[in-house]
Design a protein around this motif. Structure first.
Motif, PDB file in Angstrom:
ATOM      1  N   LEU A 134       0.829  -1.209   0.000  1.00 41.17           N
ATOM      2  CA  LEU A 134       0.000   0.000   0.000  1.00 41.17           C
ATOM      3  C   LEU A 134       0.861   1.256   0.000  1.00 41.17           C
ATOM      4  CD1 LEU A 134      -3.010  -0.546   2.454  1.00 41.17           C
ATOM      5  CD2 LEU A 134      -3.097  -0.067   0.013  1.00 41.17           C
ATOM      6  N   ALA A 135       1.855   1.284   0.863  1.00 44.46           N
ATOM      7  CA  ALA A 135       2.716   2.462   0.962  1.00 44.46           C
ATOM      8  C   ALA A 135       3.414   2.723  -0.372  1.00 44.46           C
ATOM      9  CB  ALA A 135       3.740   2.284   2.079  1.00 44.46           C
ATOM     10  N   ASP A 136       3.940   1.671  -0.989  1.00 41.42           N
ATOM     11  CA  ASP A 136       4.593   1.832  -2.294  1.00 41.42           C
ATOM     12  C   ASP A 136       3.604   2.326  -3.340  1.00 41.42           C
ATOM     13  OD1 ASP A 136       7.015   0.998  -1.244  1.00 41.42           O
ATOM     14  OD2 ASP A 136       6.877  -1.041  -2.071  1.00 41.42           O
ATOM     15  N   GLY A 137       2.398   1.780  -3.316  1.00 41.20           N
ATOM     16  CA  GLY A 137       1.373   2.156  -4.287  1.00 41.20           C
ATOM     17  C   GLY A 137       0.951   3.615  -4.181  1.00 41.20           C
ATOM     18  N   TYR A 138       0.963   4.148  -2.979  1.00 35.32           N
ATOM     19  CA  TYR A 138       0.570   5.545  -2.768  1.00 35.32           C
ATOM     20  C   TYR A 138       1.777   6.484  -2.723  1.00 35.32           C
ATOM     21  CZ  TYR A 138      -4.193   4.052  -1.831  1.00 35.32           C
ATOM     22  OH  TYR A 138      -5.459   3.523  -1.955  1.00 35.32           O
ATOM     23  N   GLY A 139       2.972   5.897  -2.794  1.00 35.47           N
ATOM     24  CA  GLY A 139       4.180   6.722  -2.799  1.00 35.47           C
ATOM     25  C   GLY A 139       4.473   7.397  -1.476  1.00 35.47           C
ATOM     26  N   VAL A 140       4.159   6.696  -0.378  1.00 40.52           N
ATOM     27  CA  VAL A 140       4.401   7.239   0.965  1.00 40.52           C
ATOM     28  C   VAL A 140       5.174   6.216   1.784  1.00 40.52           C
ATOM     29  CG1 VAL A 140       2.300   8.657   0.944  1.00 40.52           C
ATOM     30  CG2 VAL A 140       2.203   6.350   1.890  1.00 40.52           C
ATOM     31  N   THR A 141       5.647   6.638   2.946  1.00 42.04           N
ATOM     32  CA  THR A 141       6.322   5.715   3.849  1.00 42.04           C
ATOM     33  C   THR A 141       5.284   4.895   4.616  1.00 42.04           C
ATOM     34  OG1 THR A 141       6.361   7.245   5.711  1.00 42.04           O
ATOM     35  CG2 THR A 141       8.228   7.344   4.172  1.00 42.04           C
ATOM     36  N   ARG A 142       5.731   3.790   5.172  1.00 46.96           N
ATOM     37  CA  ARG A 142       4.815   2.960   5.971  1.00 46.96           C
ATOM     38  C   ARG A 142       4.331   3.728   7.200  1.00 46.96           C
ATOM     39  NH1 ARG A 142       7.815  -2.320   7.159  1.00 46.96           N
ATOM     40  NH2 ARG A 142       5.877  -2.832   8.216  1.00 46.96           N
ATOM     41  N   THR A 143       5.174   4.575   7.761  1.00 44.86           N
ATOM     42  CA  THR A 143       4.765   5.375   8.914  1.00 44.86           C
ATOM     43  C   THR A 143       3.621   6.308   8.552  1.00 44.86           C
ATOM     44  OG1 THR A 143       7.006   5.275   9.809  1.00 44.86           O
ATOM     45  CG2 THR A 143       5.561   7.010  10.656  1.00 44.86           C
ATOM     46  N   THR A 144       3.727   6.981   7.414  1.00 43.11           N
ATOM     47  CA  THR A 144       2.648   7.868   6.963  1.00 43.11           C
ATOM     48  C   THR A 144       1.381   7.067   6.748  1.00 43.11           C
ATOM     49  OG1 THR A 144       4.228   9.368   5.934  1.00 43.11           O
ATOM     50  CG2 THR A 144       1.948   9.497   5.162  1.00 43.11           C
ATOM     51  N   LEU A 145       1.504   5.905   6.125  1.00 39.99           N
ATOM     52  CA  LEU A 145       0.343   5.039   5.889  1.00 39.99           C
ATOM     53  C   LEU A 145      -0.326   4.668   7.206  1.00 39.99           C
ATOM     54  CD1 LEU A 145      -1.267   3.383   3.763  1.00 39.99           C
ATOM     55  CD2 LEU A 145       0.247   1.485   4.368  1.00 39.99           C
ATOM     56  N   LYS A 146       0.459   4.309   8.209  1.00 40.09           N
ATOM     57  CA  LYS A 146      -0.103   3.928   9.510  1.00 40.09           C
ATOM     58  C   LYS A 146      -0.873   5.085  10.140  1.00 40.09           C
ATOM     59  CE  LYS A 146       3.454   0.576  10.664  1.00 40.09           C
ATOM     60  NZ  LYS A 146       4.500   0.204  11.612  1.00 40.09           N
ATOM     61  N   HIS A 147      -0.371   6.300   9.985  1.00 38.98           N
ATOM     62  CA  HIS A 147      -1.060   7.453  10.557  1.00 38.98           C
ATOM     63  C   HIS A 147      -2.378   7.736   9.845  1.00 38.98           C
ATOM     64  CE1 HIS A 147       1.844   8.687  13.534  1.00 38.98           C
ATOM     65  NE2 HIS A 147       2.819   8.530  12.639  1.00 38.98           N
ATOM     66  N   ALA A 148      -2.414   7.427   8.555  1.00 33.23           N
ATOM     67  CA  ALA A 148      -3.642   7.651   7.790  1.00 33.23           C
ATOM     68  C   ALA A 148      -4.688   6.612   8.145  1.00 33.23           C
ATOM     69  CB  ALA A 148      -3.350   7.589   6.296  1.00 33.23           C
TER      70      ALA A 148
END
Length: 52
Positions: free
Chosen positions: A38-52
């Motif tokens: 997911l993080a790669d697909g949205y171009g974000v870090t895993r940390t950012t993904l977790k916060h979202a």
């Protein structure tokens, strides 16, 4: 004049995730792909993904 609150990357990502779920990209009731995917697909870090 009061400044408008800035939209963070977490806010933007949260909205995109919500829209993708509602539009069937991630069908209701199914598991989301792994965090890394997911993080790669949205171009974000895993940390950012977790916060979202």
């Amino acid at each position: 004049m009061e400044a408008l609150p800035r939209e963070t990357i977490v806010d933007v990502l949260e909205g995109r995730l919500r829209e993708d779920i509602l539009n069937g990209r991630h069908p209701a009731g199914s598991y989301l792909p792994p965090e890394r995917t997911l993080a790669d697909g949205y171009g974000v870090t895993r940390t950012t993904l977790k916060h979202a």
